[in-house]
Design a protein around this motif. Structure first.
Motif, mmCIF file in Angstrom:
data_model
loop_
_atom_site.group_PDB
_atom_site.id
_atom_site.type_symbol
_atom_site.label_atom_id
_atom_site.label_comp_id
_atom_site.label_asym_id
_atom_site.label_seq_id
_atom_site.Cartn_x
_atom_site.Cartn_y
_atom_site.Cartn_z
ATOM 1 N N ARG A 76 0.848 -1.090 -0.305
ATOM 2 C CA ARG A 76 -0.281 -0.225 -0.034
ATOM 3 C C ARG A 76 0.670 1.564 -0.147
ATOM 4 O O ARG A 76 1.863 1.345 0.591
ATOM 5 C CB ARG A 76 -1.049 0.255 0.813
ATOM 6 N N ARG A 77 0.372 2.309 -0.213
ATOM 7 C CA ARG A 77 0.979 3.452 -0.510
ATOM 8 C C ARG A 77 1.579 3.830 1.525
ATOM 9 O O ARG A 77 2.444 3.897 0.883
ATOM 10 C CB ARG A 77 0.548 4.569 -1.123
ATOM 11 N N GLU A 78 0.794 4.536 1.477
ATOM 12 C CA GLU A 78 1.288 4.363 2.901
ATOM 13 C C GLU A 78 2.531 3.275 3.747
ATOM 14 O O GLU A 78 3.861 3.881 4.361
ATOM 15 C CB GLU A 78 -0.017 4.035 3.664
ATOM 16 N N GLU A 79 2.670 2.092 3.135
ATOM 17 C CA GLU A 79 3.387 1.059 3.689
ATOM 18 C C GLU A 79 5.009 1.008 3.077
ATOM 19 O O GLU A 79 5.762 1.309 3.228
ATOM 20 C CB GLU A 79 3.642 -0.563 3.233
ATOM 21 N N ALA A 80 4.544 1.716 1.558
ATOM 22 C CA ALA A 80 6.013 2.059 0.839
ATOM 23 C C ALA A 80 7.077 3.529 1.328
ATOM 24 O O ALA A 80 7.933 3.722 1.419
ATOM 25 C CB ALA A 80 5.327 2.585 -0.610
ATOM 26 N N ALA A 81 6.103 4.680 2.525
ATOM 27 C CA ALA A 81 6.259 5.464 2.475
ATOM 28 C C ALA A 81 7.178 5.142 3.660
ATOM 29 O O ALA A 81 8.116 5.735 4.250
ATOM 30 C CB ALA A 81 4.691 6.900 2.707
ATOM 31 N N ASP A 82 6.445 3.675 4.782
ATOM 32 C CA ASP A 82 7.025 3.474 6.350
ATOM 33 C C ASP A 82 8.604 3.163 5.398
ATOM 34 O O ASP A 82 9.145 3.705 6.283
ATOM 35 C CB ASP A 82 6.040 2.980 6.729
ATOM 36 N N LEU A 141 10.169 3.869 3.309
ATOM 37 C CA LEU A 141 11.134 5.333 2.909
ATOM 38 C C LEU A 141 11.346 5.696 4.104
ATOM 39 O O LEU A 141 13.317 6.204 4.108
ATOM 40 C CB LEU A 141 10.516 6.130 1.665
ATOM 41 N N ARG A 142 10.608 6.210 5.452
ATOM 42 C CA ARG A 142 11.019 6.780 6.625
ATOM 43 C C ARG A 142 11.991 5.282 7.249
ATOM 44 O O ARG A 142 13.008 6.132 7.807
ATOM 45 C CB ARG A 142 10.129 6.280 7.426
ATOM 46 N N ALA A 143 11.994 4.460 6.998
ATOM 47 C CA ALA A 143 13.153 3.504 7.766
ATOM 48 C C ALA A 143 14.914 3.878 7.110
ATOM 49 O O ALA A 143 15.496 3.378 8.145
ATOM 50 C CB ALA A 143 12.828 2.217 7.936
ATOM 51 N N ILE A 144 14.505 3.837 5.621
ATOM 52 C CA ILE A 144 15.788 4.089 5.144
ATOM 53 C C ILE A 144 16.514 5.102 6.016
ATOM 54 O O ILE A 144 17.357 5.237 5.605
ATOM 55 C CB ILE A 144 15.013 3.414 2.823
ATOM 56 N N ALA A 145 15.470 5.598 5.456
ATOM 57 C CA ALA A 145 15.834 7.411 5.840
ATOM 58 C C ALA A 145 16.280 7.143 7.533
ATOM 59 O O ALA A 145 18.015 8.194 7.557
ATOM 60 C CB ALA A 145 14.715 8.611 4.826
#
Length: 74
Positions: free
Chosen positions: A15-21, A23-27
């Motif tokens: 889901r879009r929100e999971e993809a954002a999560d 990316l945040r973890a990588i950042a």
């Protein structure tokens, strides 16, 4: 013959929100720990990332959909 030591590739449908999560973890890894950790085949790998990196962002939108590519290299 390739000079790659390690290549980790993962393709998921999220889901879009999971993809954002993700990316945040990588950042968070980059900003807090100065490295990236990945797991593959039961092995945990760490890539040390220097203070200076190159970043490329590409957005492509077509009638059929879109694509966002973020590449960080050092």
């Amino acid at each position: 013959m390739s000079d790659e030591l390690i290549e980790v590739e993962e393709k998921l449908q999220l889901r879009r929100e999971e993809a954002a999560d993700r990316l945040r973890a990588i950042a968070d890894q980059l900003s807090r720990h100065n490295n990236l950790e990945f797991q593959q085949g039961g092995l945990k790998m760490t890539a040390k990332v220097p203070d200076q990196v190159e970043m490329e962002i590409e957005v492509e939108i077509t009638a059929d959909g879109g694509e966002l590519e973020i590449e960080i290299s050092w």
